[in-house]
Design a protein around this motif. Structure first.
Motif, mmCIF file in Angstrom:
data_model
loop_
_atom_site.group_PDB
_atom_site.id
_atom_site.type_symbol
_atom_site.label_atom_id
_atom_site.label_comp_id
_atom_site.label_asym_id
_atom_site.label_seq_id
_atom_site.Cartn_x
_atom_site.Cartn_y
_atom_site.Cartn_z
ATOM 1 N N UNK A 43 -6.699 -8.706 -9.910
ATOM 2 C CA UNK A 43 -5.427 -9.144 -10.486
ATOM 3 C C UNK A 43 -4.597 -7.950 -10.927
ATOM 4 N N UNK A 44 -5.233 -7.042 -11.675
ATOM 5 C CA UNK A 44 -4.522 -5.863 -12.160
ATOM 6 C C UNK A 44 -4.019 -5.030 -10.976
ATOM 7 N N UNK A 45 -4.879 -4.886 -9.969
ATOM 8 C CA UNK A 45 -4.485 -4.106 -8.791
ATOM 9 C C UNK A 45 -3.243 -4.687 -8.123
ATOM 10 N N UNK A 46 -3.244 -6.019 -7.927
ATOM 11 C CA UNK A 46 -2.106 -6.618 -7.236
ATOM 12 C C UNK A 46 -0.853 -6.576 -8.089
ATOM 13 N N UNK A 47 -1.024 -6.733 -9.395
ATOM 14 C CA UNK A 47 0.147 -6.640 -10.274
ATOM 15 C C UNK A 47 0.739 -5.228 -10.200
ATOM 16 N N UNK A 48 -0.159 -4.216 -10.239
ATOM 17 C CA UNK A 48 0.327 -2.837 -10.192
ATOM 18 C C UNK A 48 0.999 -2.537 -8.860
ATOM 19 N N UNK A 49 0.381 -3.013 -7.779
ATOM 20 C CA UNK A 49 0.987 -2.799 -6.459
ATOM 21 C C UNK A 49 2.329 -3.528 -6.375
ATOM 22 N N UNK A 50 2.331 -4.754 -6.896
ATOM 23 C CA UNK A 50 3.573 -5.534 -6.901
ATOM 24 C C UNK A 50 4.658 -4.833 -7.699
ATOM 25 N N UNK A 51 4.283 -4.295 -8.858
ATOM 26 C CA UNK A 51 5.266 -3.600 -9.690
ATOM 27 C C UNK A 51 5.816 -2.385 -8.959
ATOM 28 N N UNK A 52 4.918 -1.641 -8.307
ATOM 29 C CA UNK A 52 5.354 -0.465 -7.546
ATOM 30 C C UNK A 52 6.356 -0.884 -6.473
ATOM 31 N N UNK A 53 6.047 -1.993 -5.840
ATOM 32 C CA UNK A 53 6.874 -2.491 -4.754
ATOM 33 C C UNK A 53 8.232 -2.979 -5.272
ATOM 34 N N UNK A 54 8.181 -3.708 -6.381
ATOM 35 C CA UNK A 54 9.429 -4.198 -6.968
ATOM 36 C C UNK A 54 10.317 -3.021 -7.374
ATOM 37 N N UNK A 55 9.700 -2.008 -7.976
ATOM 38 C CA UNK A 55 10.480 -0.848 -8.387
ATOM 39 C C UNK A 55 11.009 -0.083 -7.167
ATOM 40 N N UNK A 56 10.232 -0.101 -6.105
ATOM 41 C CA UNK A 56 10.721 0.498 -4.861
ATOM 42 C C UNK A 56 11.988 -0.217 -4.391
ATOM 43 N N UNK A 85 -3.846 2.513 -8.817
ATOM 44 C CA UNK A 85 -3.163 3.264 -7.746
ATOM 45 C C UNK A 85 -2.693 2.331 -6.626
ATOM 46 N N UNK A 86 -1.377 2.264 -6.363
ATOM 47 C CA UNK A 86 -0.899 1.340 -5.323
ATOM 48 C C UNK A 86 -1.411 1.700 -3.923
ATOM 49 N N UNK A 87 -1.568 2.989 -3.667
ATOM 50 C CA UNK A 87 -2.100 3.351 -2.348
ATOM 51 C C UNK A 87 -3.561 2.909 -2.244
ATOM 52 N N UNK A 88 -4.310 3.081 -3.337
ATOM 53 C CA UNK A 88 -5.700 2.630 -3.354
ATOM 54 C C UNK A 88 -5.803 1.140 -3.064
#
Lengths: 317, 509
Positions: B21-34, B94-97
């Motif tokens: 969950x944390x991983x997807x939220x972090x990846x999602x946040x990175x993506x949204x900010x992108x 890490x979003x790349x991770x």
């Protein structure tokens, strides 16, 4: 997702894509009927052919008075109509004070008039050549005033551009224009009068370049090609914003010393006549402007200001 | 006790769910900010926060630029997190991770090759060379920072590709009259908020895509191949993890040496036949092993002594070798053939100065994402090998919008200085010159004033002159006024522009 599901989804995707092509193939792609200039221009001899409203008052008041004298907006807009207002938002660099873009209150006044006449929908749009459309809409305040007046701003979608044949064209025989302009019930052209180094004047017909793709190609023969373009666009009404005019460094502007406030609005069903009158405001004769000359030669409108039925209105003090 | 209560609520399965969950939220946040990094999106200090969280990027930038940035203090959050929980950044944030986790083949967790332990030292070598090169004001190796890799790839390759595919589908479906209204409705929502109004082009997009696909493909050799062996940020956090507080420990009395945990460990730090022992520098705290142990012998608890050194940890010899490699590498990059700083068309974003840029730019690509016209492109070799993937402005692809100062605002390290719009409008990035042998007006005596018309300056830098030799007006550039925005070059109707912007001091005359 396993392979079977993947393949199934793939098939659905490809199928729907093919269906799109098929539907297209069935109905032959109807080219938009080549429109002609609105006949209203000559149909009402009892009304003035062109109205000029002047006065150091609110631009909105000038627009209202000019339209009233021209026979009212109802002459052009019927209940349920889909209206497109095309101001000049050529660049998003400055606020309206710099007179590079149409006065937002002139646009808003027209939106209100159209809404009042029962228009179903009133859209305002342009395709700036410098900067992003949505940003230009905001910085020029045209978005703010349009929304406040109940209109919509539309960012032109690349999907909606369509080929337009110009059977009357003498040099430009076809071009790619924004399809909705051809589909709308009423198109109102709302240019601002500006100096232009090649065309001399940027006004109603020149403003139409904002709805076409092949702009660079226009310059080789700008007079004839601008008139050719105008021959294919059904402009019901032209309202020239000359509240402020840009006398130099057009069409982009940026220097307030080039701006002259003359509090004038010109309205006519004939874009050629409106441009002709606007030319005089910049110290030009209509025949100095190649596209006016060409348009007259093609029979698109009139430039004989001397014999035209013109009503000049003084508004306010 | 609270801990035991926690362990009854948080079963291994739940831990995994929470982590994912944390991983997807972090990846999602990175993506949204992108997404929100585009011009007209969210505030710059919000969208560039991920880059400022990156300890490697910020450390290297600090060493190279010798200028402390207030914003880069954000990276201390991740340093602190690492000092407490080890490489939890890698396993949880890490979003790349996370992208690499998503593309991990299920049954290939462990290397398909016999793993030489020293492979793991590559990341340390990369880290050391990066940091030492930064001392020599070189930041080239930040192209291997995981956050810049992901952001750059999204900007240059992924997003334009998605846009192109979607546009093609839309155009095809638009032929069906019934579908036009839904497509228009979709576009109204999606453009320009998510996708550009007009397609953006990036040079060498295929190269960036190939690099990224290669990175993912390494997962088929071993899960998280990149994170185990190569990632310099992972190396940096690994060093901090040597003294991190909370670590994975195995209760010796519970362990039967069954190696169930070793088989499930996605970083392979639990080695077969070692009774579950692992290296905190390699452990991403993913907690997969909790699930594996049949006897519940895994604990994650505070440990107050530095972790044991491993054969692949950087030795003194390796550190010295890295210093040497960095010095020689930087020297080679700056030697005559590579350090070509005299490219006539090396136009930099407004306000960025050449030496400053190479010592500050972390190659993240935020500016390229923000640029509304797509004018900013990754440099390939025009700035020398050292300047690879720094931003360069290519007027034929896009122009510097007179009403935009986005790149300087969004740059996380002020390599492009933040400027007010008024200042940016006065910033000279180049000078335009007309090739009169090609210009339509000069050479062919045909009317063309496009460059003059487009010039956005209040006192136009391009004016038209009358000449006895020419029936048409001729455009000339007033060099005093020209700021080099490049809209003239962009809009010139010729297939190769007859008016071109040259880098300052690089006039052809």
């Amino acid at each position: 997702m396993n392979r079977r599901i993947f393949l199934r989804r793939m098939a659905i995707g490809l199928g729907s894509g093919a269906a799109g092509w098929l539907l297209n193939a069935c109905g032959s792609p109807a080219l938009p009927p080549s429109p002609t200039l609105a006949p209203t221009a000559t149909a009402r001899p009892e009304l003035p052919y062109l109205v000029v409203a002047r006065g150091a008052t609110e631009p909105e008041e000038l627009v209202k008075r000019a339209l009233a004298a021209l026979g009212g907006i109802e002459r052009f807009v019927k209940p349920g109509h889909d209206v497109i207002i095309k101001p000049n938002i050529s660049v998003g660099y400055y606020g309206y004070q710099y007179a590079a873009t149409t006065n937002p209150w002139v646009v808003a006044a027209l939106v209100r008039l159209c809404k009042g006449a029962g228009a179903r929908r009133v859209r305002v749009m342009d395709f700036p050549f410098g900067g992003l459309a949505e940003e230009a809409y905001t910085r020029t305040d045209i978005k703010g005033q349009t929304l406040a007046a109940g209109g919509e701003m539309e960012v032109m979608s690349s999907l909606k551009f369509t080929k337009l044949e110009l059977p009357k064209g003498r040099d430009l025989r076809s071009c790619t224009v924004y399809g909705d302009i051809l589909k709308a019930d009423v198109v109102i052209d709302v240019p601002i009068a500006k100096q232009h180094s090649l065309a001399q004047l940027s006004c109603g017909m020149k403003n139409l370049m904002g709805i076409m793709i092949e702009r660079q190609a226009m310059h080789f023969n700008i007079g004839q090609r601008t008139a050719d373009l105008a021959s294919g666009i059904p402009i019901a009404l032209t309202v020239v914003d000359a509240v402020r005019i840009l006398r130099d460094n057009g069409p982009t502007g940026g220097n307030l010393n080039d701006v002259q406030k003359i509090d004038t609005i010109i309205a006519s069903a004939d874009v050629v006549a409106a441009d002709s009158y606007a030319a005089t405001l910049l110290g030009l004769r209509p025949n100095d402007v190649a596209y006016i000359k060409a348009a007259v030669a093609m029979g698109l409108g009139r430039s004989d200001l001397a014999v035209m039925k013109i009503e000049e209105i003084k508004v306010g003090g | 006790m609270a801990a035991s209560k926690l362990s009854t609520v948080m079963t291994p399965k739940r831990w995994k769910m929470v982590r994912k969950g944390v991983q997807y939220v972090a990846l999602g946040a990175f993506f949204v900010l992108f997404i929100a990094s585009r011009r007209g999106g969210w505030a710059a200090e919000v969208v560039n926060a991920p880059m400022r969280l990156d300890p490697l990027g910020m450390l290297a930038n600090l060493l190279a630029s010798r200028t402390p940035l207030a914003g880069s203090a954000l990276a201390l959050v991740i340093v602190l997190l690492t000092l407490v929980f080890g490489r939890a950044w890698c396993g949880w944030l890490c979003p790349l991770g996370t992208v690499l986790d998503i593309f991990t083949p299920q049954r290939k967790l462990q290397p398909i090759f016999k793993e030489p332990a020293r492979l793991r030292s590559i990341k340390y070598a990369l880290l050391l060379i990066t940091v030492i090169a930064a001392l020599f004001t070189n930041l080239t190796l930040l192209i291997f920072d995981p956050l810049t890799i992901l952001f750059r790839t999204l900007t240059v390759a992924v997003w334009p590709a998605i846009d192109r595919i979607l546009s093609a589908v839309e155009t095809a479906l638009y032929n069906a009259p019934l579908l036009q209204d839904p497509i228009n409705a979709f576009d109204k929502v999606a453009r320009p908020a998510l996708l550009p109004d007009t397609p953006l082009y990036y040079r060498d997009a295929a190269l960036f895509a190939a690099f990224f696909i290669g990175l993912i493909a390494l997962n088929w050799l071993a899960a998280r191949f990149w994170c185990r062996y190569l990632c310099p940020l992972g190396g940096l956090l690994g060093l901090f993890s040597k003294v991190s507080l909370v670590r994975r420990e195995v209760v010796a009395s519970a362990c039967t040496g069954c190696d169930a945990c070793a088989r499930l460990c996605p970083t392979g730090t639990i080695q077969l036949g070692k009774n579950g022992a692992s290296d905190p520098s390699e452990c991403t705290m993913c907690l997969e092993c909790l699930r594996a142990c049949p006897r519940g012998g895994e604990t994650f608890k505070p440990v107050l002594k530095p972790a044991k050194l491993q054969p692949y940890d950087p030795s003194r010899r390796q550190v010295l070798a890295s210093i040497g490699a960095a010095a020689v590498g930087v020297g080679v990059l700056r030697s005559e053939t590579a350090a070509r700083r005299d490219d006539a068309h090396l136009i930099r974003p407004p306000g960025a100065r050449e030496n400053d840029l190479s010592a500050k730019c972390i190659r993240c690509g935020e500016c390229m994402r923000a640029c509304p016209t797509g004018a900013l492109q990754p440099a390939l070799f025009e700035a020398g090998l050292e300047g690879v993937w720094t931003p360069v402005l290519l007027p034929r692809i896009g122009y510097c919008d007179y009403s935009c100062n986005a790149c300087g605002q969004v740059c996380p390290v002020a390599a492009i200085p933040p400027q007010t719009l008024d200042d940016k409008r006065l910033t000279v990035i180049g000078k335009a010159y007309i090739n009169t042998n090609r210009c339509i007006a000069w050479a062919d005596h045909r009317d063309c004033i496009v460059c003059e018309e487009m010039c956005p300056l209040p006192e136009k830098a391009i004016t038209l002159v009358e000449s006895a030799d020419s029936p048409v007006k001729l455009p000339v550039v007033n060099r005093e006024r020209c700021i080099g925005c490049g809209i003239c070059e962009y809009k010139c109707p010729l297939n190769q522009a007859a008016i071109q912007v040259y880098a300052i001091g690089q006039s052809p005359s």
